[in-house]
Write an enzyme that holds these catalytic residues in place. Structure first.
Site, PDB file in Angstrom:
ATOM      1  N   HIS A 185      11.418  -5.814   1.335  1.00  0.00           N
ATOM      2  CA  HIS A 185      10.913  -6.951   2.112  1.00  0.00           C
ATOM      3  C   HIS A 185       9.597  -7.387   1.477  1.00  0.00           C
ATOM      4  O   HIS A 185       8.838  -6.537   0.984  1.00  0.00           O
ATOM      5  CB  HIS A 185      10.580  -6.544   3.562  1.00  0.00           C
ATOM      6  CG  HIS A 185      11.720  -6.559   4.519  1.00  0.00           C
ATOM      7  ND1 HIS A 185      11.865  -5.602   5.516  1.00  0.00           N
ATOM      8  CD2 HIS A 185      12.756  -7.425   4.690  1.00  0.00           C
ATOM      9  CE1 HIS A 185      12.939  -5.876   6.229  1.00  0.00           C
ATOM     10  NE2 HIS A 185      13.509  -6.973   5.754  1.00  0.00           N
ATOM     11  N   CYS A 279       5.219  -3.879   9.510  1.00  0.00           N
ATOM     12  CA  CYS A 279       6.603  -3.914  10.012  1.00  0.00           C
ATOM     13  C   CYS A 279       6.644  -3.812  11.542  1.00  0.00           C
ATOM     14  O   CYS A 279       7.556  -4.324  12.176  1.00  0.00           O
ATOM     15  CB  CYS A 279       7.410  -2.756   9.448  1.00  0.00           C
ATOM     16  SG  CYS A 279       7.608  -2.782   7.673  1.00  0.00           S
TER      17      CYS A 279
END
Ligand code: ARG
Length: 287
Positions: A185, A279
């Site tokens: 990511h 996150c």
């Protein structure tokens, strides 16, 4: 003859670090009540390694408390049983100017998180909500830097989503291609520090994307392989304080030199699923 003691010491010619100011933020977080590593969709996840859910809860609560002590507001979404990765709220949506781009996950294991997060938004007064056509994993791959959206692709978010996001938000989107599966990511390889400053790990990006980053941010802080390996880039800056995994010592030093206040956070249980500070945090940017 005046003694040398009378001569005032000259300061070394190092430019003073800029004064940094924090802006209060609003975040959405999801408690890790059902957190576990039961499948593997990134190289960090090993279902054979036991997870201590109680410890994960304590570490997560520490992060939430820290945000609140720094003057930020934290909203909490109810965790859904059977969705062990839902703790990674950053993936739940992208919110800019009060407008919500919903998430659509790459892996079937996380599919149900998309609607779970969307219904939180519709139930909390958000009316400008876009149900995504293309796969995108929220702020995992979309990071707002000033008025530009930096957009990751390569592992999770479909590059077609970048055009969809640009059309929906009416903001320029800069696509960046990730090439190392450990940094799957964008928020594992790059962190936004202020409107015009970032830190990143060059090796995580394709040659063309590295060139784009050099062009946009010639003075960026570059992470070492050691910083990146402890998820040091999975950080959250409020403009002054930068919360990041405490093991990222080199980055901590670089941040201090630039006038930021790094704050080390221990989220090692969540790292077993390939996640850390950023996150766990979705920023709710108002209109
Ligand atoms: N296990 C999760 C996954 O692989 C971790 C997500 C981390 N979130 C993030 N914003 N990078 O999807």
């Amino acid at each position: 003859m005046p003694s040398t003691d009378d001569i005032p010491a000259r300061r070394p010619a190092v430019p003073a670090a800029p004064r940094r100011t924090a802006r209060p933020r609003r975040f959405l977080m999801c408690p890790p009540q059902h957190f576990d590593v039961r499948y593997s969709i990134n190289p960090w996840m090993d279902p054979a390694k036991p997870v201590d859910t109680r410890l994960a809860e304590a570490q997560w609560s520490g992060l939430k408390r820290l945000y609140e002590e720094l003057g930020h507001t934290v909203e909490v979404i109810a965790p859904v049983p059977g969705l062990p990765d839902m703790v990674f709220a950053a993936n739940g949506a992208t919110v800019v100017d009060g407008r919500v781009l919903g998430a659509r996950f790459r892996h079937v294991e996380r599919t149900a998180e998309g609607p779970a997060y969307l219904s939180w938004f519709t139930g909390h007064g958000y009316t400008d909500v876009h149900r995504p056509e293309h796969i995108n994993e929220g702020e995992g791959d979309y990071l707002l830097a000033g008025r530009t959206l930096l957009a990751g692709t390569g592992f999770r978010t479909d590059p077609r989503s970048h055009a969809e996001a640009q059309e929906f938000f009416g903001l320029p989107v800069v696509g960046l291609t990730l090439v190392d599966p450990e940094f799957y990511h964008l928020d594992t390889a790059l962190a936004v520090l202020s409107d015009d400053e970032v830190m990143y790990y060059p090796e995580a990006f394709s040659p063309g994307s590295r060139a784009v980053l050099r062009e946009l941010y010639p003075d960026a802080i570059l992470a070492t392989a050691e910083d990146a390996a402890v998820f040091g880039l999975n950080a959250l800056s409020d403009g002054r304080h930068v919360l990041l995994p405490d093991a990222a010592v080199h980055l901590g030093k670089r941040l201090r030199e630039r006038g930021f206040e790094p704050i080390g956070v221990d989220l090692t249980e969540l790292l077993k699923a390939g996640g850390s500070v950023k996150c766990c945090t979705l920023e709710l940017r108002p209109r």
